[in-house]
Design a protein around this motif. Structure first.
Motif, mmCIF file in Angstrom:
data_model
loop_
_atom_site.group_PDB
_atom_site.id
_atom_site.type_symbol
_atom_site.label_atom_id
_atom_site.label_comp_id
_atom_site.label_asym_id
_atom_site.label_seq_id
_atom_site.Cartn_x
_atom_site.Cartn_y
_atom_site.Cartn_z
ATOM 1 N N SER A 10 37.303 83.324 96.746
ATOM 2 C CA SER A 10 37.015 82.569 97.970
ATOM 3 C C SER A 10 35.594 82.016 97.939
ATOM 4 O O SER A 10 35.342 80.896 98.415
ATOM 5 C CB SER A 10 37.216 83.454 99.207
ATOM 6 N N ARG A 11 34.673 82.770 97.372
ATOM 7 C CA ARG A 11 33.289 82.299 97.270
ATOM 8 C C ARG A 11 33.180 81.122 96.307
ATOM 9 O O ARG A 11 32.439 80.169 96.567
ATOM 10 C CB ARG A 11 32.387 83.448 96.819
ATOM 11 N N PHE A 12 33.900 81.196 95.197
ATOM 12 C CA PHE A 12 33.899 80.075 94.260
ATOM 13 C C PHE A 12 34.464 78.824 94.927
ATOM 14 O O PHE A 12 33.932 77.723 94.765
ATOM 15 C CB PHE A 12 34.718 80.415 93.006
ATOM 16 N N TYR A 13 35.555 79.009 95.681
ATOM 17 C CA TYR A 13 36.182 77.852 96.322
ATOM 18 C C TYR A 13 35.262 77.245 97.382
ATOM 19 O O TYR A 13 35.122 76.021 97.495
ATOM 20 C CB TYR A 13 37.518 78.240 96.951
ATOM 21 N N ALA A 14 34.591 78.118 98.153
ATOM 22 C CA ALA A 14 33.665 77.622 99.177
ATOM 23 C C ALA A 14 32.511 76.846 98.546
ATOM 24 O O ALA A 14 32.013 75.869 99.110
ATOM 25 C CB ALA A 14 33.129 78.786 100.007
ATOM 26 N N LYS A 15 32.093 77.269 97.376
ATOM 27 C CA LYS A 15 30.967 76.642 96.697
ATOM 28 C C LYS A 15 31.369 75.362 95.971
ATOM 29 O O LYS A 15 30.646 74.357 95.987
ATOM 30 C CB LYS A 15 30.358 77.628 95.694
ATOM 31 N N GLU A 16 32.557 75.362 95.342
ATOM 32 C CA GLU A 16 32.938 74.264 94.447
ATOM 33 C C GLU A 16 33.837 73.227 95.097
ATOM 34 O O GLU A 16 33.933 72.105 94.603
ATOM 35 C CB GLU A 16 33.633 74.837 93.206
ATOM 36 N N GLY A 17 34.539 73.589 96.154
ATOM 37 C CA GLY A 17 35.443 72.632 96.796
ATOM 38 C C GLY A 17 36.516 72.150 95.837
ATOM 39 O O GLY A 17 37.145 72.947 95.140
ATOM 40 N N ASP A 18 36.721 70.838 95.770
ATOM 41 C CA ASP A 18 37.766 70.285 94.906
ATOM 42 C C ASP A 18 37.508 70.564 93.432
ATOM 43 O O ASP A 18 38.448 70.599 92.616
ATOM 44 C CB ASP A 18 37.883 68.771 95.120
ATOM 45 N N ASP A 19 36.241 70.764 93.046
ATOM 46 C CA ASP A 19 35.932 71.063 91.651
ATOM 47 C C ASP A 19 36.481 72.419 91.219
ATOM 48 O O ASP A 19 36.557 72.700 90.019
ATOM 49 C CB ASP A 19 34.414 71.033 91.431
#
Length: 401
Positions: A387-396
């Motif tokens: 979840s932290r990776f997704y919050a940080k990277e978004g679509d990337d």
């Protein structure tokens, strides 16, 4: 994308499969195979290790220069999956936790002098090892920032004080890698830990108990340790002062993935046991294998196993590219922990009372599988990482790289 195995990896896969079928699987049904902790007796393990080494199936994660096979992470995935079709496979091939992760770590980070003293005996199968990190409340578990065991500098040595528990393999280990706090600043979260090497025979520490659990137990079990002035020379410090967190990151990422590789093998074996039984068992005039509900159950697990293999291979490939692959390893760990449990649970259900009994390895495997969602970081922690990776990277987050 080319998913074809390298010819060497395919040859090794077939060799491991043949060795497991000939030398290991027949032992599972023999009561004389087991020790009091429901694992293979060490004397028998060592006999089989001689055969495995003679067959060229030894220490897949270690470089050829040091006596291993020097496999890439992708190659290890192939090897470990086949090795764990039998529950004894990893320890026979010297690729079982915690030794495999410790060997990989020491080869990557230790000095040449340290490798000769601390690493090579593990590779040779002369000693077992242990990684000493986890602590009881209020110390560090999944959060290394909470580690309280401390190392105090005294000239050219360090003295260790503290408390650890659930330390895998400690009851039989002779070589230990210890993570301790060397910076008392509570606000320091990156450079507060240091790694040390010590031997079983050194004074100043003790095994409080071997912690009873659901079992079956790995060799050496999981133990509670107490440190009351263990003195470690500075020459036995691993990497630099303050590099302890880095040491844990170097070790635990690949180690989590090798667990997943093994769980693939166990999951497939559970399905083999289920398939063999439903193919011959009849009820109400119909073979179980011919019932739609049975086919759906087996198909669903096969689907999960194949997804797990792709997640494992992708993470292994990323690690081979020099990437830390944190989100890929976490995804594989979450999925394979669940898949392992589902595969064995399904196999038990399809075998009925036979699956619940000790007539097959399923009940052994079922108990073994429960710790998968806890070991090397609980599934909830890995979901938090994602979840932290997704919050940080978004679509990337969804990139192919």
């Amino acid at each position: 994308m080319d998913f074809t195995l390298d010819p060497r990896h395919e040859e090794l896969r077939l060799s491991v499969r043949a060795f497991v079928a000939e030398h290991l699987l027949p032992l599972e049904s023999d009561p004389a195979t087991y020790n009091e902790y429901e694992n293979i007796r060490l004397a028998l393990r060592d006999e089989l290790r001689v055969k495995a080494r003679a067959a060229g199936l030894w220490a897949p994660q270690v470089s050829q220069e040091r006596g291993g096979l020097g496999l890439s992470m992708v190659g290890q995935a192939v090897f470990y999956e086949e090795a764990n079709r039998c529950v004894f496979g990893p320890c026979v091939f010297n690729s079982a936790a915690p030794d495999d992760g410790n060997m990989r770590l020491l080869e990557m980070t230790a000095t040449e002098e340290q490798k000769a003293r601390w690493l090579q005996p593990i590779i040779e199968g002369e000693v077992n090892s242990s990684f000493v990190m986890t602590e009881p409340h209020p110390g560090g578990g999944s959060d290394p920032g909470m580690i309280r065991t401390r190392a105090e500098r005294h000239g050219d040595s360090w003295k260790i004080y503290g408390h650890k528990w659930f330390i895998s393999g400690a009851a039989i280990a002779k070589h230990f890698i210890l993570i301790a706090r060397t910076d008392d600043n509570p606000d320091e979260k990156r450079r507060h830990l240091t790694a040390f090497l010590f031997h079983r025979d050194q004074p100043g520490w003790r095994i409080v108990r071997r912690i009873e659990n659901m079992g079956p137990d790995e060799h050496g079990g999981v133990c509670e340790l107490e440190f009351d002035g263990l003195e470690i020379p500075d020459s036995c410090r691993l990497m630099e002062v303050g590099d302890g967190l880095k040491v844990t990151q170097i070790r635990l990422g690949p180690a989590r993935l090798t667990h997943c590789m093994r769980w693939l093998g166990v999951s497939k074996r559970a399905m083999e046991i289920a398939q063999e039984y439903v193919s011959r068992r009849e009820g109400f005039g119909v073979r179980l294998a011919d019932r739609e509900s049975v086919g759906l159950a087996l198909g669903e697990v096969a689907h999960e196993i194949q997804m797990g293999r792709l997640l494992v291979m992708h993470a292994a490939w990323k690690l081979d590219q020099g990437d830390r692959a944190r989100k890929e390893v976490s995804s594989a760990k979450i999925h394979m922990a669940d898949t392992l449990h589902k595969a064995i649970d399904t196999a038990i259900q399809l075998n009925g009372a036979r699956g619940y009994s000790k007539d097959t390895m399923l009940e052994w495997m079922y108990r073994y599988a429960r710790c998968a969602r806890i070991v090397d970081g609980a599934s909830e922690v890995h979901k938090m990482v994602l979840s932290r990776f997704y919050a940080k990277e978004g679509d990337d987050y969804w990139s192919w790289g």
